[in-house]
Design an enzyme around this catalytic site. Structure first.
Site, PDB file in Angstrom:
ATOM      1  N   ASN A 187      52.057  57.642 -69.945  1.00  0.00           N
ATOM      2  CA  ASN A 187      53.167  56.735 -70.260  1.00  0.00           C
ATOM      3  C   ASN A 187      52.907  55.961 -71.541  1.00  0.00           C
ATOM      4  OD1 ASN A 187      51.095  55.462 -68.750  1.00  0.00           O
ATOM      5  ND2 ASN A 187      52.386  53.669 -68.458  1.00  0.00           N
ATOM      6  N   HIS A 188      51.660  55.984 -72.015  1.00  0.00           N
ATOM      7  CA  HIS A 188      51.365  55.266 -73.250  1.00  0.00           C
ATOM      8  C   HIS A 188      51.533  56.125 -74.497  1.00  0.00           C
ATOM      9  CE1 HIS A 188      49.739  51.244 -72.150  1.00  0.00           C
ATOM     10  NE2 HIS A 188      49.745  51.808 -70.968  1.00  0.00           N
ATOM     11  N   HIS A 244      44.544  53.095 -62.585  1.00  0.00           N
ATOM     12  CA  HIS A 244      43.363  52.635 -63.306  1.00  0.00           C
ATOM     13  C   HIS A 244      42.067  52.711 -62.508  1.00  0.00           C
ATOM     14  CE1 HIS A 244      45.411  50.367 -66.794  1.00  0.00           C
ATOM     15  NE2 HIS A 244      46.196  51.314 -66.353  1.00  0.00           N
ATOM     16  N   ASP A 288      47.429  59.551 -71.663  1.00  0.00           N
ATOM     17  CA  ASP A 288      46.970  58.304 -72.260  1.00  0.00           C
ATOM     18  C   ASP A 288      45.671  58.459 -73.024  1.00  0.00           C
ATOM     19  OD1 ASP A 288      49.208  57.104 -71.313  1.00  0.00           O
ATOM     20  OD2 ASP A 288      48.214  55.701 -69.984  1.00  0.00           O
TER      21      ASP A 288
END
Lengths: 470, 470
Positions: free
Chosen positions: A120-121, A239, A53
């Protein structure tokens, strides 16, 4: 004693480009990315390790590419010689577009090489299934590894690095759908190739970008599936910043976990409201130590959940105006001072704080329009004017109520972002309803459909459905 | 006598990524771009000059970025010293993201620098109004110049280069909407800054990417607006390869024009069916010479217009089957041999030819389904199976007919591509119809609206309308 200095920015997410169209928060991710790169330089690290990411979008805007590439070239290039020898076979990059580390390219001077898996981004998507990291790899800024092409049987070759007596083997698993990777790991279908010649003497790191926390509707990776010979796991995706190395809670396991967390708050939830840090890892032989470094450019973010029971007031029903007034005062007197304390003095730290007050209402009629609330009272004083307040149902008979008007848009966004409300969770309600023979899926199964839809929503990938069918 | 060797690839378009999703033609643009770069290297040019449209899409796919960047890095990087001194003020790049030429960057070795303006396909667009060329400029592959930010009053500073006794001033005008640039030029609002110290001694090139041919519904740039001191114009945008320098037809003007054309046929029209060439420009003091080099990787393309009058057959009406048969034979016996002759023996030249037969019908009922025609008879033998044939109306009373069923999709595409049928031409019919008071434009004028719509259609730029309103 400690010889190697590795800069760890496993850091689930630099998330460059996050909120790039927000007039207030557009620069946040770039400012912090710059701080991270400058810190790497100041600490004179041997290399930078990213846990996925780097970008917020699978297809970053061209403006975002320009900013990220410019920051990298300003900070990682230079004459400083690199003391870390790259001793892997080159086929460690067999699934990437570039087959060698960028600092061995005779046509560019790299001083601080970046190694990264995708998250995943920023996973491969769109035409040609190409990741934004492939673009950065092609243009020489990063070393992109850990791409698994055969998702039936994953074979991991480690990146092998040597510096003096220390030998480092880095296994990368770029993001794979959690359900799939969990299934493969549980079935023992993830194979790790050991370093050659005396494998025990290598310090072994596994970098991955997957769910660690348990979430409904999806799977997470369990510690018991991590092989015994791994010494340290750099856990991306989550996060919350848990930078201090933690020993695995699985009593059978000896490895440590570092969860760098997201350097910029991408969803205004409690886990993002902790101090954001990065770490410099020092490894000597099989021992390691982590220096924690607080990030100073991160926008102050105060998250607070308040039960209105504590407010000790006796408002009548249908007096949202008075209630709104109390909320405003609470924010000004209680939350703003907390945000104030988070100012570091760094010239690039943004001053307007992010405030999230989650109000547990006793009385549904106390709700008010939170967007207007932000505009009226906190215009120019907070960074997230339109979603300062969310309401939580705390009043009686909650379980029996069918309406869920109290979940507002901001809450919904958090839910989506933290995977609590994914296509996987919603789809069965739609497709598997008994009355609904016509809607039964014929070409794709539920899982495939959900993956494609998620890909379409999160990544604006119009070819996702086609690709999944093929 | 000739000292400088400049490689001219003014080449309206490398058009990297053109037809990238076409299973047959996907590699065409990349193959030819590679040939061009390799030719530059073989000719040991001092630099490469591009006249815009390096990319086909304003937002190239990530796969396209990877391929284009990889080809550039493989071919333009290296140890060969550069003998051309860059002597401009750095503010020549004031409107670009990078403020210096890439070969002065101490952290990379560039041997064959590329200078480029943008075209109408890769101009700044989307969030942050950033061009794909900005991305390549940030990552060090090209020197992007000629960006005009103030479109009320254009001030052009030349790129100044010196090699031995030759001094070169290159003015670039990256693509501006033709209507706008024509208006500015006609009004004398384009100002050229002269080179310092003895301006007459510099050889002055103007690179632009605009309409040269007259087209309905839009404007073109007239020779009379080009200032007298310009020695040579490199005219991008136009697709036809007219590489041999032509003196301006304006009797008042002394400059020459080189129109490199598009290296890959992007629309199957007559102008694209000529031999594709690039040129190596040699300049000594104020004299120049151009070596023409034929491109060998270009896919054979035969364009032929045939009036069926010549076929001398007496078919009854409603016998498209027989007519179809004649067309098939004509292609096989007359056009295929022409395509065969275009094979160069280059290992990367694609073999399946592009064939476009434009049939002028005497009898409307002779029409047949051209897509099925291609699939049935030319599957695996041509590169453009679905649009081999277009019909042209040649039968009597054409002017009075109201139906235009004979314009098929492929023709329409050509029309759109060659600007004969633009939003500008269609909009008045819709918005200015007398009966249609409700549809009158209020926020944007017609021109602004058309520009935004074109931007949306051609560049998938969702923010175009917003940007225009602002």
């Amino acid at each position: 004693m400690l010889e190697n200095v590795l800069f760890l920015r496993g850091l689930e997410t630099c998330r460059n480009g996050f909120h790039e169209k927000d007039p207030i928060r557009a620069d946040d991710s770039f400012n912090t990315f710059e701080e991270i790169l400058q810190t790497a330089k100041r600490q004179d690290v041997d290399f930078i390790l990213l846990g996925g990411d780097l970008f917020h979008d699978a297809k970053p805007s061209q403006s975002c590419y320009v900013r990220a590439i410019t920051l990298m070239r300003e900070n990682i290039m230079g004459d400083k010689p690199i003391d870390v020898a790259f001793v892997s076979d080159k086929d460690v990059f067999q699934n990437s577009v570039i087959g060698d580390v960028n600092y061995q390219d005779p046509n560019q001077n790299v001083s601080y090489p970046i190694f990264s898996i995708h998250g995943n981004h920023d996973d491969p998507s769109g035409f040609g299934r190409t990741s934004a990291l492939d673009v950065l790899s092609a243009s020489g800024q990063i070393n992109y590894f850990g791409v698994c092409k055969d998702l039936m049987n994953i074979r991991l070759k480690p990146i092998l690095l040597r510096k003096g007596k220390s030998k480092l083997a880095i296994y990368g698993i770029s993001h794979v759908r959690d359900e799939r990777l969990a299934r493969l790991m549980a079935a023992g279908s993830v194979n790790y190739e050991l370093p050659p010649s005396n494998p025990d003497s290598w310090f072994k790191i596994l970098v991955l970008h997957q769910n660690r926390a348990v979430r409904t509707g999806t799977k997470h990776i369990e510690d018991k599936w991590i092989p015994d010979f791994i010494d340290l796991v750099i856990w991306g995706h989550e996060h919350e910043c848990l930078i201090t190395p933690q020993k695995s809670l699985d009593p059978q396991k000896d490895f440590y976990i570092i969860q760098p967390g997201s350097p910029v708050a991408t969803s205004l939830c409690e886990a993002e409201a902790v101090e954001k840090k990065i770490g410099v890892l020092k490894v000597f032989s099989k021992q390691f130590h982590l220096d924690e470094i607080k990030l100073e450019t991160v926008r102050p973010f105060v998250f607070h959940t308040e039960s209105t029971k504590n407010w000790n007031f006796a408002l009548k029903r249908n007096q949202p105006k008075e209630f709104e007034d109390l909320a405003r005062k609470f924010i000004k007197t209680r939350l703003f001072p907390l945000a104030q304390k988070m100012l570091t003095g760094h010239p690039k730290q943004p001053k307007l704080p992010l405030i999230r007050l989650r109000l547990e209402l006793e009385e549904k009629s106390h709700q008010f329009n939170t967007i207007r609330f932000g505009q009226q009272h906190f215009n120019d004083t907070v960074g997230n004017m339109s979603d300062i307040i969310t309401f939580k149902q705390a009043f009686a008979n909650r379980a029996t109520r069918k309406d869920n008007v109290l979940i507002d848009a901001a809450d919904l966004e958090d839910l989506l972002d933290t995977s609590e409300m994914k296509a996987e969770a919603l789809a069965p309600k739609f497709f598997e309803h008994e009355d609904n023979e016509k809607k039964k899926l014929k070409v794709l199964g539920m899982a495939g459909m959900c993956e494609a839809v998620t890909c379409f929503i999160e990544k604006d990938d119009k070819g996702a459905l086609n690709a999944m069918i093929k």
